[in-house]
Design an enzyme around this catalytic site. Sequence first.
Site, PDB file in Angstrom:
ATOM      1  N   HIS A 153      27.078  48.437  49.532  1.00  0.00           N
ATOM      2  CA  HIS A 153      27.556  49.681  48.901  1.00  0.00           C
ATOM      3  C   HIS A 153      29.046  49.893  49.161  1.00  0.00           C
ATOM      4  O   HIS A 153      29.510  51.028  49.172  1.00  0.00           O
ATOM      5  CB  HIS A 153      26.770  50.900  49.411  1.00  0.00           C
ATOM      6  CG  HIS A 153      25.286  50.697  49.432  1.00  0.00           C
ATOM      7  ND1 HIS A 153      24.468  50.981  48.365  1.00  0.00           N
ATOM      8  CD2 HIS A 153      24.478  50.178  50.395  1.00  0.00           C
ATOM      9  CE1 HIS A 153      23.213  50.676  48.678  1.00  0.00           C
ATOM     10  NE2 HIS A 153      23.195  50.181  49.906  1.00  0.00           N
ATOM     11  N   SER A 274      56.596  45.088  40.028  1.00  0.00           N
ATOM     12  CA  SER A 274      56.542  46.220  39.106  1.00  0.00           C
ATOM     13  C   SER A 274      57.922  46.385  38.494  1.00  0.00           C
ATOM     14  O   SER A 274      58.932  46.166  39.156  1.00  0.00           O
ATOM     15  CB  SER A 274      56.142  47.478  39.872  1.00  0.00           C
ATOM     16  OG  SER A 274      56.617  48.632  39.196  1.00  0.00           O
ATOM     17  N   LYS A 280      56.428  47.051  44.987  1.00  0.00           N
ATOM     18  CA  LYS A 280      55.082  46.604  44.609  1.00  0.00           C
ATOM     19  C   LYS A 280      54.917  45.084  44.636  1.00  0.00           C
ATOM     20  O   LYS A 280      55.826  44.337  44.325  1.00  0.00           O
ATOM     21  CB  LYS A 280      54.732  47.092  43.193  1.00  0.00           C
ATOM     22  CG  LYS A 280      54.490  48.571  43.073  1.00  0.00           C
ATOM     23  CD  LYS A 280      53.336  49.091  43.931  1.00  0.00           C
ATOM     24  CE  LYS A 280      51.989  48.613  43.449  1.00  0.00           C
ATOM     25  NZ  LYS A 280      51.604  49.257  42.175  1.00  0.00           N
ATOM     26  N   GLU A 287      43.302  40.426  38.475  1.00  0.00           N
ATOM     27  CA  GLU A 287      42.953  41.440  37.469  1.00  0.00           C
ATOM     28  C   GLU A 287      42.759  40.812  36.096  1.00  0.00           C
ATOM     29  O   GLU A 287      41.861  41.189  35.336  1.00  0.00           O
ATOM     30  CB  GLU A 287      44.049  42.504  37.411  1.00  0.00           C
ATOM     31  CG  GLU A 287      44.133  43.320  38.682  1.00  0.00           C
ATOM     32  CD  GLU A 287      45.413  44.146  38.714  1.00  0.00           C
ATOM     33  OE1 GLU A 287      45.313  45.361  38.571  1.00  0.00           O
ATOM     34  OE2 GLU A 287      46.501  43.577  38.872  1.00  0.00           O
TER      35      GLU A 287
END
Length: 454
Positions: A153, A274, A280, A287
Amino acid sequence: MRHGRFEEAMSTLLRDYGQSVSFDWRLYRHDILGSIAHARALMKAGFLTGEEFAAIETGLKTIGEEITAGTFAFSVDLEDIHMNIEKELTNRIGDAGAKLHTARSRNDQVATDIRLYLRDEISSLQDGVRGLQDALVGLASENESVLIPGYTHLQRAQPVPLAHHLLAYVEMLHRDHGRLADTALRMDELPLGSGALAASTLLLDREAIAKELGFSRVTQNSLDGVSDRDFALELLSALAILGMHLSRLSEDVVLWTTAEFGFARLSDRHSTGSSLMPQKKNPDIAELTRGKTGRLYGNLFRLLTVLKGLPMAYNRDLQEDKEAVFDSVDTAKMALAVTAEMMSALIINKETATTSASDPALLATDLADELVRKNIPFRKAHDLVGKLAAESAKTGIPLDRLPKEFIQEICPELSGEWEGLFDPIRSLKARAATGGPSPENVAKRLAHWKKVLA
Ligand code: ARG
């Protein structure tokens, strides 16, 4: 194709709508192999002379070389790769070329081409799967002693070796490899000779063609031979499942590289920045793979939907199989390669991982097991340790540092050996059942995979 039956030229809209050569050109190598085998069978059956066969073979090979070199001019007026090659062959060698399509239809031709093409692609997909397994085994090996919290979980559950976690993916990928192999086995039959739908009155030795092209069997029903695309669905389905595995691994990488988890860092080569935020470092590879899984699922549903309402036998809808299959093959191959690279270069933050895995609460189950060893029924043990965990959560005092008196009151059986119970390595060593995460098991499994992949 139209000279005999039609008086008017085809609408250019229909031409552009129906053409497939812009994407099926990539079947050319396999189309040529199939045509040479077919021509040889025509010669053996007496429909071509030895000279005609030789002209066809040489002509086709030359065309193949030109396509590879990028000097062949495709024409959308000729619709697909099959017509483009055949027409050009006839332009060059005359009547012998015009005999090539004897006892053949593009319907059994294309069904043969895709199978041949996919046979090669499956083997390179399998190499890709092995490559990723290799990267994961390498990463696991380099970090054999690193522990992380295992999760259920997405809540911390019990400590596990990082290697055990990585090897879970190696197991999944092994099944993907097996599914690809199964797909190849069922794809291993030659449809050529099915004709447009009802075979041909001109008999050829199909078994010999199959042998030349490396198929183990020939299809047994001509209607099925031209209209079956189960093999493509099986591949798309195997690739959808593979994509799901890659997506789960990617999600782990996304999580691990957050400041919140901090178990790993991506190499600079495998991360993006970024355009706005100078600090970043983003996990775009992971992704993208997670996102591209959508294509792999979509292509499966795309073809399932194309096929569901088709009356027997061939229908032009079947032309829609190719882009789905090409896209899934390309996507899966790239995803495997890029994920392997990313995982090979992943940097594990050993300290953060070990600190997180040393949370004493993760050994609560071990405390209950300890009570079971002292003959307390598990349900009761679970309850008692639950009380200790609740006290720890309430007071903010870590489980291993709860006051002695409190332990003595709730769990007198454990109070004597309390501190010694919170060693994650001791816990892992005990988890020695086959498949469990004991260091010994993990080492054995690593050795097993190294052998398989060698
Ligand atoms: N381009 C076609 C396909 O991919 C080849 C077969 C065409 N057959 C036909 N009867 N129009 O399915």
